[in-house]
Each structure stands twice: as structure tokens, then as C-alpha cells.
Design a protein around this motif. Structure first.
Motif, PDB file in Angstrom:
ATOM      1  N   TYR A 127      32.024  63.087  29.495  1.00 43.82           N
ATOM      2  CA  TYR A 127      31.095  62.001  29.805  1.00 43.82           C
ATOM      3  C   TYR A 127      31.545  61.274  31.067  1.00 43.82           C
ATOM      4  O   TYR A 127      30.746  60.965  31.944  1.00 43.82           O
ATOM      5  CB  TYR A 127      31.050  61.040  28.626  1.00 43.82           C
ATOM      6  CG  TYR A 127      30.258  59.786  28.877  1.00 43.82           C
ATOM      7  CD1 TYR A 127      28.875  59.802  28.820  1.00 43.82           C
ATOM      8  CD2 TYR A 127      30.886  58.597  29.170  1.00 43.82           C
ATOM      9  CE1 TYR A 127      28.144  58.666  29.060  1.00 43.82           C
ATOM     10  CE2 TYR A 127      30.168  57.448  29.410  1.00 43.82           C
ATOM     11  CZ  TYR A 127      28.791  57.494  29.352  1.00 43.82           C
ATOM     12  OH  TYR A 127      28.077  56.364  29.599  1.00 43.82           O
ATOM     13  N   TYR A 128      32.859  61.076  31.150  1.00 43.99           N
ATOM     14  CA  TYR A 128      33.411  60.193  32.170  1.00 43.99           C
ATOM     15  C   TYR A 128      33.196  60.719  33.585  1.00 43.99           C
ATOM     16  O   TYR A 128      32.592  60.048  34.429  1.00 43.99           O
ATOM     17  CB  TYR A 128      34.896  60.010  31.882  1.00 43.99           C
ATOM     18  CG  TYR A 128      35.532  58.926  32.673  1.00 43.99           C
ATOM     19  CD1 TYR A 128      35.073  57.634  32.563  1.00 43.99           C
ATOM     20  CD2 TYR A 128      36.575  59.203  33.533  1.00 43.99           C
ATOM     21  CE1 TYR A 128      35.657  56.627  33.303  1.00 43.99           C
ATOM     22  CE2 TYR A 128      37.161  58.201  34.265  1.00 43.99           C
ATOM     23  CZ  TYR A 128      36.699  56.923  34.144  1.00 43.99           C
ATOM     24  OH  TYR A 128      37.268  55.937  34.881  1.00 43.99           O
ATOM     25  N   LEU A 129      33.661  61.934  33.855  1.00 48.39           N
ATOM     26  CA  LEU A 129      33.500  62.503  35.194  1.00 48.39           C
ATOM     27  C   LEU A 129      32.031  62.617  35.556  1.00 48.39           C
ATOM     28  O   LEU A 129      31.625  62.325  36.674  1.00 48.39           O
ATOM     29  CB  LEU A 129      34.135  63.891  35.259  1.00 48.39           C
ATOM     30  CG  LEU A 129      35.644  63.974  35.293  1.00 48.39           C
ATOM     31  CD1 LEU A 129      36.069  65.415  35.453  1.00 48.39           C
ATOM     32  CD2 LEU A 129      36.188  63.150  36.429  1.00 48.39           C
ATOM     33  N   ASN A 130      31.229  63.039  34.569  1.00 50.57           N
ATOM     34  CA  ASN A 130      29.815  63.257  34.853  1.00 50.57           C
ATOM     35  C   ASN A 130      29.089  61.979  35.228  1.00 50.57           C
ATOM     36  O   ASN A 130      28.234  61.985  36.104  1.00 50.57           O
ATOM     37  CB  ASN A 130      29.133  63.920  33.655  1.00 50.57           C
ATOM     38  CG  ASN A 130      29.445  65.395  33.575  1.00 50.57           C
ATOM     39  OD1 ASN A 130      29.589  66.046  34.601  1.00 50.57           O
ATOM     40  ND2 ASN A 130      29.581  65.910  32.385  1.00 50.57           N
ATOM     41  N   THR A 131      29.444  60.845  34.569  1.00 52.61           N
ATOM     42  CA  THR A 131      28.773  59.602  34.963  1.00 52.61           C
ATOM     43  C   THR A 131      29.300  59.115  36.303  1.00 52.61           C
ATOM     44  O   THR A 131      28.561  58.530  37.082  1.00 52.61           O
ATOM     45  CB  THR A 131      28.985  58.460  33.958  1.00 52.61           C
ATOM     46  OG1 THR A 131      30.294  58.547  33.473  1.00 52.61           O
ATOM     47  CG2 THR A 131      27.996  58.512  32.840  1.00 52.61           C
ATOM     48  N   MET A 132      30.594  59.341  36.568  1.00 51.58           N
ATOM     49  CA  MET A 132      31.148  58.842  37.814  1.00 51.58           C
ATOM     50  C   MET A 132      30.623  59.632  39.011  1.00 51.58           C
ATOM     51  O   MET A 132      30.226  59.062  40.014  1.00 51.58           O
ATOM     52  CB  MET A 132      32.679  58.939  37.804  1.00 51.58           C
ATOM     53  CG  MET A 132      33.365  57.924  36.940  1.00 51.58           C
ATOM     54  SD  MET A 132      33.050  56.229  37.427  1.00 51.58           S
ATOM     55  CE  MET A 132      34.388  55.922  38.554  1.00 51.58           C
ATOM     56  N   PHE A 133      30.638  60.958  38.900  1.00 56.51           N
ATOM     57  CA  PHE A 133      30.359  61.786  40.080  1.00 56.51           C
ATOM     58  C   PHE A 133      28.901  62.202  40.196  1.00 56.51           C
ATOM     59  O   PHE A 133      28.483  62.681  41.243  1.00 56.51           O
ATOM     60  CB  PHE A 133      31.247  63.040  40.074  1.00 56.51           C
ATOM     61  CG  PHE A 133      32.697  62.735  40.262  1.00 56.51           C
ATOM     62  CD1 PHE A 133      33.089  61.567  40.898  1.00 56.51           C
ATOM     63  CD2 PHE A 133      33.671  63.602  39.807  1.00 56.51           C
ATOM     64  CE1 PHE A 133      34.421  61.271  41.076  1.00 56.51           C
ATOM     65  CE2 PHE A 133      35.012  63.318  39.983  1.00 56.51           C
ATOM     66  CZ  PHE A 133      35.387  62.146  40.613  1.00 56.51           C
ATOM     67  N   ALA A 134      28.128  62.082  39.144  1.00 59.53           N
ATOM     68  CA  ALA A 134      26.732  62.533  39.227  1.00 59.53           C
ATOM     69  C   ALA A 134      25.827  61.609  38.437  1.00 59.53           C
ATOM     70  O   ALA A 134      25.088  62.062  37.558  1.00 59.53           O
ATOM     71  CB  ALA A 134      26.619  63.966  38.717  1.00 59.53           C
ATOM     72  N   ASP A 135      25.851  60.329  38.742  1.00 55.79           N
ATOM     73  CA  ASP A 135      25.047  59.403  37.950  1.00 55.79           C
ATOM     74  C   ASP A 135      23.551  59.584  38.201  1.00 55.79           C
ATOM     75  O   ASP A 135      22.737  59.250  37.358  1.00 55.79           O
ATOM     76  CB  ASP A 135      25.468  57.949  38.235  1.00 55.79           C
ATOM     77  CG  ASP A 135      25.355  57.609  39.708  1.00 55.79           C
ATOM     78  OD1 ASP A 135      25.550  58.536  40.519  1.00 55.79           O
ATOM     79  OD2 ASP A 135      25.086  56.451  40.047  1.00 55.79           O
ATOM     80  N   LYS A 136      23.194  60.145  39.337  1.00 60.78           N
ATOM     81  CA  LYS A 136      21.764  60.342  39.605  1.00 60.78           C
ATOM     82  C   LYS A 136      21.257  61.643  39.012  1.00 60.78           C
ATOM     83  O   LYS A 136      20.061  61.824  38.853  1.00 60.78           O
ATOM     84  CB  LYS A 136      21.505  60.339  41.113  1.00 60.78           C
ATOM     85  CG  LYS A 136      21.718  58.976  41.737  1.00 60.78           C
ATOM     86  CD  LYS A 136      21.065  58.888  43.104  1.00 60.78           C
ATOM     87  CE  LYS A 136      21.396  57.584  43.768  1.00 60.78           C
ATOM     88  NZ  LYS A 136      22.628  57.697  44.602  1.00 60.78           N
TER      89      LYS A 136
END
Lengths: 295, 327
Positions: B254-263
């Protein structure tokens, strides 16, 4: 003699080429960010176009974390408490399950598939939804199966005259059965792999000497898999400390989300130092008892 | 002589006490095992059954107190609405494009690096391997902010800075919300838990017989040829196991995905927003209606790994047992 030396050198060079991609990654995505993060913790950081603006602030943010922030220390204490409770439970539970799964019985394949299933599915998002909804919600009464059992059990135990702390611990164990089964997939696998690597000749020798199954377990199995117990303890501690559901981690994340980069970096460094210290102590204590067959 | 006869009698006489005791022990063990496994399987399968049971029930069934597990009316509306609110096809594409590709890159590169650590003697090997293990301990939160800032203003070896200085332009390259943010760390052995993979592959290759490589060397194979044509084909199961772990960890992250690809939210990220996003179909104040739709969403999100697991399950369970993780 000279020829052999060049061969060795060439092998060493080839070795470096094999780990070269990792070395680049280590520099770019580990060493540089980690040093930057440390410098953030020591300064005021603000984002400007084309980069960041950094002004030195000394130990201010570290002091803030300890003395003026109200949430950090309680979160830290809570996560330490959880660690002390959960690590022994998960280790004992996963060892127990691994021993059971290692025995020969009908339907073993099916059972193994079921026990490895949480490994595939356990994302923090899914787990929090499951925990919120199916275990505390009230769409139907079946959802309260676990709650009811632990409540009535604690009554019985208090009646039986056990001290409150013990009862509290036991009920917590029951309530955490769900999280335990869903979080110990990796540990079960590691223990299972370790159990399979115990040479069968040892079992035969123990049988010939007349050892009971109990003695065989404590005197042979436990020492043989003790390196894996150490690995599992370390893995569980790391997993527990770095999981997204951990209070400190989510606090750090939310502070970073509020653009308090310096404070958040300072907290991660304190936290990280704490993890390293705990791991050092635990590894130091446990590795004395670990038995290595080949030594 | 007399003693031996007695012993033989007790051993081979099915009615002797010893045999009876063994049998009682065996039966009680079996009963205990069945009880334990049934109970724990229930704990593991309960959320899944709960999802299925909720995902297909109609809104009327929620209020019907006679419906506990089996719905009276089977409907697909929950699934359909969750599908739309999750933006399922797009999320699935991003999951595949960002996460799954990165997972394979990570396994490929860590196998390569792991072989380097396993088979070559070079100066600093011990300390470098210790650093590889050390990278697992450091929580992602320590490095993520500098990485985030670096990715939003991407620069390798100050090339961009130099370019800006010379041309006087203020071009900023951001690799956030692009696959590069996931692929680059994975390609250089710094993906999710890469250190663990390096450790596993090193242990595996160390346990492979050295004779294979010696024979290859005598036949004139270079080290890279040996790795790709002799070691890798023999590492099938561990590669499969590693790939599955890697995919699952990327998929569930969840963490990396929200940080690096929030759009460009991946499935796991979409799922975390579902209870709000479902507002386009039902009123957000009605918890019960939201709940069955979120359960339907959970079902949709766990479906891909579940299918994968059923396909590779047999090999996977064998693989982890023989993976040589133990070393």
C-alpha cells in the motif's frame, strides 16, 4: 602458481560484475536516501521548485520527538508492548503448526494449501477491512464468535482464581488468534523447511536409543532447527515493527503527509535506532543458544 | 531366552497392553489434529466465506434476520458497483504494469546478484552481504521521503542539474506516476524486501553441486553462460517461489503505491478508498449497504492472487519446502 593467482583475480572481478547492479542500487536507492534522510532530521526542510531548501537546525527535531510531542512516546511504548506480546505467540504458534503439518496424515496437501493461503492475501488494507467489518460489525451474529468465546473464558478464569494479568494475557491470545493465523504464514513456511531438513537418520538413531517423541522433540528437533528459530524471531520483529498497521509507522507516515519532513525523519531515525538496538540484544541473547550442526 | 520370548509376545500380540496404548495414542492424536485443523481452517477461511456470502446478497437480505450465511436473493449488483467504483480494469492494468513487472525484474536481478554472492570470492564479500541483509531491517519510511523528492525531481549524478545550469532552463523530470518509479529500484536490487531475495537465492545457489559449474568451465563456458544456461534452468522451483512472493508483496503493498503512484492507483490502493468511492451508488450514511459492497470489492481484489495460487499451488508448496532457505 602465478597462473592460479590470475584465475582467482579474474573470478573476483567476475564476482563484482555479478553484484554490480545491486551496488549501484545500494548507492542510488539506499545510501544516498538514508544520508539525505539523516540530514533532513537535522535541519529545517522546505520544498522549493527544483529541489529542497535546507537550513541546519541541530538536534531540535529529535528533542521535539522526545519532549514536546504528545503522541510519539505513547505510540513507541505501545508498539514495544505489542512486540513483547506478539513475538513469542507467533513463534510458538508457527512452530506448533509447522510440526503438525510436517507429520504424515491424509489431506496434508490440502491443509498446507489452506495455511499458505493468508500469505497470498494478507495486505494491510484487506486485513484492516476484515478486522473492522467481519469481526466487530454486526450484520449477523456469527461474526461475534471469537469475541463471545474470549469473554466467557475470561470469566471462568477469573473465577478459577488466576491473577488478572494472566487472564488478560490469555484472553488477548484468544482474541488475536485471527491476526496470528493471518500473519504467521512466512514463519510457518520457514519452520516447515527447517523441519524437513532434519536428517531422518537422527530419528532412527533416537528410536534405537529409546527416546520418546517428547524427548526427540526437545533434544533433537529444537536444537536442529534453532538457527531457524533465530531467523524467525528476527523476521517477526522486523515484520512487526515495519508493518503499516504499527502505530509509530502510521504516525510517521501521516506526519510526512503533513509535510513535516524533518520531524518525520527524526522520528524514523529514533525508531530505527530502537529497532537495531532491540535486534542486537535479541540476537545476542538467542544466538548463544543456537546450535549449528556443521560447526 | 524366556525374556526374549516374552518380549516377542508383547510386541506381536495385538491384544497386549502396549499395542492398545499405542492405538489409543494414535486415535487421540488424530482426533486432536482434526479438531485443531478444522478450527484453524475456519479462522483462515472465515473472511473469505464472509466475503462471498456478503458480496452476492441483495440489499433486502441485510435486514432479513433469517439470512446469516446463505442469501435468499443472489444478485450481482454489489459486484458490478464495486467493479465500477474500484475502476477495476484501470487499476488492474496499473497493478500489472507497475507492480507485477517490477516483481519480475526484482526476482531476475536478485537471482543474478545472489549467484554472485554464492559462488565468487572477492574482497569485501562478507561485509557487502551483511549490508544486503541490513537493508531489510531499515523501514521503508526512513528512505521514502528523500526518494520521493528525488523522484519528483529526478536526477542521476547531477546530470539534470548540470543541464539546467548550462541551458538555464528549469526543466524538471518527474518519474512519479510512471512505471520507472517502481522499475528502477527493482532493477537495481532495491525493491520490496530485495535483501531477503538475495539471501534466499544465495543460499540456494550455494547448495547446488559445484561439479556442474566445474564441468561447464572445463567445457569452455564463461561464468555468465554458465549462470544463464546451467544454473538458472536448474533453479526453476526457487524462481517460481521467489516470483510468487515478490508478486504478492508488490501486489499487496500500500505504502509505496500511494507514495509513488497516487494518480494511478493500483488495486490495493483503490480498495482502501472503496468505502468512500462507493458513494456514487449508495448513500454514505448507510453503513450496511456500504459494507456488502466493500466485501464485494475485497472479493474482486483478492481474485487475481487467488486464481494464481490455485494454478501454481502444488509447485509452490513443494518449492518452499525444498528451496534450501534453511542452508
Amino acid at each position: 602458481m602465478k597462473r592460479r593467482k590470475t584465475l582467482e583475480r579474474r573470478r573476483a572481478f567476475t564476482g563484482y560484475t555479478f553484484i554490480l547492479p545491486w551496488l549501484i542500487g545500494l548507492l542510488m536507492f539506499f545510501i544516498v536516501p538514508i544520508c539525505t534522510s539523516f540530514s533532513y532530521a537535522l535541519s529545517h526542510v522546505s520544498i522549493v521548485r527544483g529541489g529542497v531548501d535546507i537550513r541546519f537546525a541541530g538536534l531540535l527535531y529529535f528533542k521535539n520527538a522526545f519532549f514536546s510531542d504528545e503522541k510519539f512516546l505513547p505510540y513507541l511504548a505501545e508498539s514495544l508492548k505489542n512486540l513483547c506480546v506478539e513475538v513469542p505467540i507467533i513463534i510458538i504458534y508457527s512452530l506448533f503448526i509447522a510440526v503438525m503439518l510436517n507429520a504424515k496424515f491424509k489431506g496434508r496437501g490440502v491443509m498446507r494449501s489452506i495455511f499458505f493461503l493468508p500469505l497470498m492475501l494478507s495486505s494491510s488494507v484487506l486485513l484492516s477491512i476484515i478486522n473492522d467489518q467481519s469481526y466487530s460489525g454486526s450484520v449477523s451474529d456469527t461474526s461475534s464468535v471469537f469475541m463471545v468465546s474470549s469473554f466467557s473464558m475470561s470469566d471462568i478464569l477469573v473465577q478459577a482464581g488466576l491473577p488478572d494479568k494472566v487472564v488478560g494475557y490469555l484472553t488477548m491470545v484468544i482474541d488475536s488468534i485471527f491476526n496470528m493465523t493471518w500473519q504467521s504464514g512466512v514463519q510457518i513456511i520457514l519452520f516447515l523447511a527447517a523441519l524437513q531438513s532434519v536428517p531422518p537418520a537422527l530419528k532412527e538413531a533416537a528410536d534405537v536409543e529409546g527416546a520418546t517423541a517428547w524427548e526427540y522433540f526437545w533434544k533433537i528437533i529444537i536444537p536442529m532447527i534453532s538457527p531457524m528459530i533465530l531467523v524467525n524471531i528476527v523476521f517477526t520483529i522486523i515484520d512487526n515493527f515495519t508493518s503499516y498497521t504499527n502505530g509509530v509507522i502510521s504516525y510517521i507516515t501521516s506526519e510526512a503527509g503533513n509535510l513535516h519532513y524533518s520531524f518525520s525523519s527524526a522520528m524514523t531515525w529514533i525508531y530505527f535506532a530502537l529497532i537495531s538496538l532491540i535486534l542486537l540484544i535479541v540476537v545476542g541473547l538467542v544466538s548463544k543458544k543456537v546450535f549449528y550442526m556443521n560447526d | 531366552m524366556q525374556n526374549i520370548k516374552e518380549m516377542k509376545n508383547t510386541l506381536f500380540n495385538p491384544h497386549s497392553k502396549l499395542v492398545a496404548a499405542r492405538r489409543v495414542q494414535h486415535i487421540s492424536m488424530t482426533v486432536f489434529r482434526i479438531a485443531l485443523f478444522v478450527g484453524l481452517s475456519y479462522v483462515i477461511l472465515y473472511p473469505l466465506l464472509y466475503m462471498v456470502s456478503n458480496a452476492f446478497r441483495s440489499d433486502a437480505d441485510i435486514l432479513d434476520s433469517s439470512v446469516i450465511w446463505v442469501p435468499k436473493h443472489y444478485v450481482f449488483t454489489n459486484i458490478k458497483q464495486a467493479f465500477v467504483s474500484l475502476d477495476y480494469s484501470n487499476s488492474l492494468w496499473y497493478t500489472f504494469y507497475y507492480n507485477i513487472v517490477a516483481a519480475f525484474l526484482q526476482v531476475a536481478i536478485t537471482a543474478f546478484v545472489g549467484y554472485g554472492f554464492a559462488r565468487f570470492e572477492f574482497r569485501g564479500r562478507g561485509i557487502l552481504f551483511a549490508i544486503a541483509l541490513f537493508t531489510i531491517i531499515v523501514p521503508a519510511q526512513t528512505t521514502i521521503i528523500p526518494m520521493f523528492i528525488n523522484f519528483s525531481n529526478f536526477d542521476v549524478l547531477w546530470i539534470m542539474k548540470l543541464y539546467r545550469l548550462i541551458t538555464g532552463s528549469d526543466t524538471v523530470i518527474s518519474i512519479l506516476n510512471t512505471p520507472a518509479a517502481f522499475w528502477l529500484p527493482a532493477m537495481f536490487g532495491m525493491g520490496i524486501r530485495s535483501g531477503l531475495f538475495i539471501y534466499i537465492f544465495r543460499q540456494f545457489f550455494r547448495n547446488m553441486p559445484k561439479e556442474l559449474e566445474e564441468a561447464a568451465m572445463i567445457d569452455g563456458c564463461g561464468p555468465y553462460y554458465t549462470f544463464f544456461h546451467i544454473m538458472l534452468p536448474n533453479a526453476g522451483t526457487i524462481l517460481l517461489t521467489g516470483s510468487i512472493f515478490s508478486m504478492v508483496w508488490y501486489y499487496n503493498d500500500y505504502y509505496l503505491n500511494t507514495m509513488f503512484a497516487d494518480k494511478h492507483p493500483t488495486l490495493t490502493v483503490s480498495l482502501s478508498h472503496l468505502s468512500m468511492a462507493i458513494g456514487e451508488f449508495v448513500s454514505l450514511s448507510d453503513q450496511q449497504l456500504i459494507k456488502i459492497r466493500v466485501q464485494a470489492g475485497c472479493l474482486l481484489v483478492i481474485l487475481p492472487p487467488l486464481i494464481l495460487y490455485f494454478i501454481v499451488q502444488r509447485k509452490f508448496t513443494q518449492g518452499i519446502e525444498r528451496s534450501g532457505i534453511v542452508g
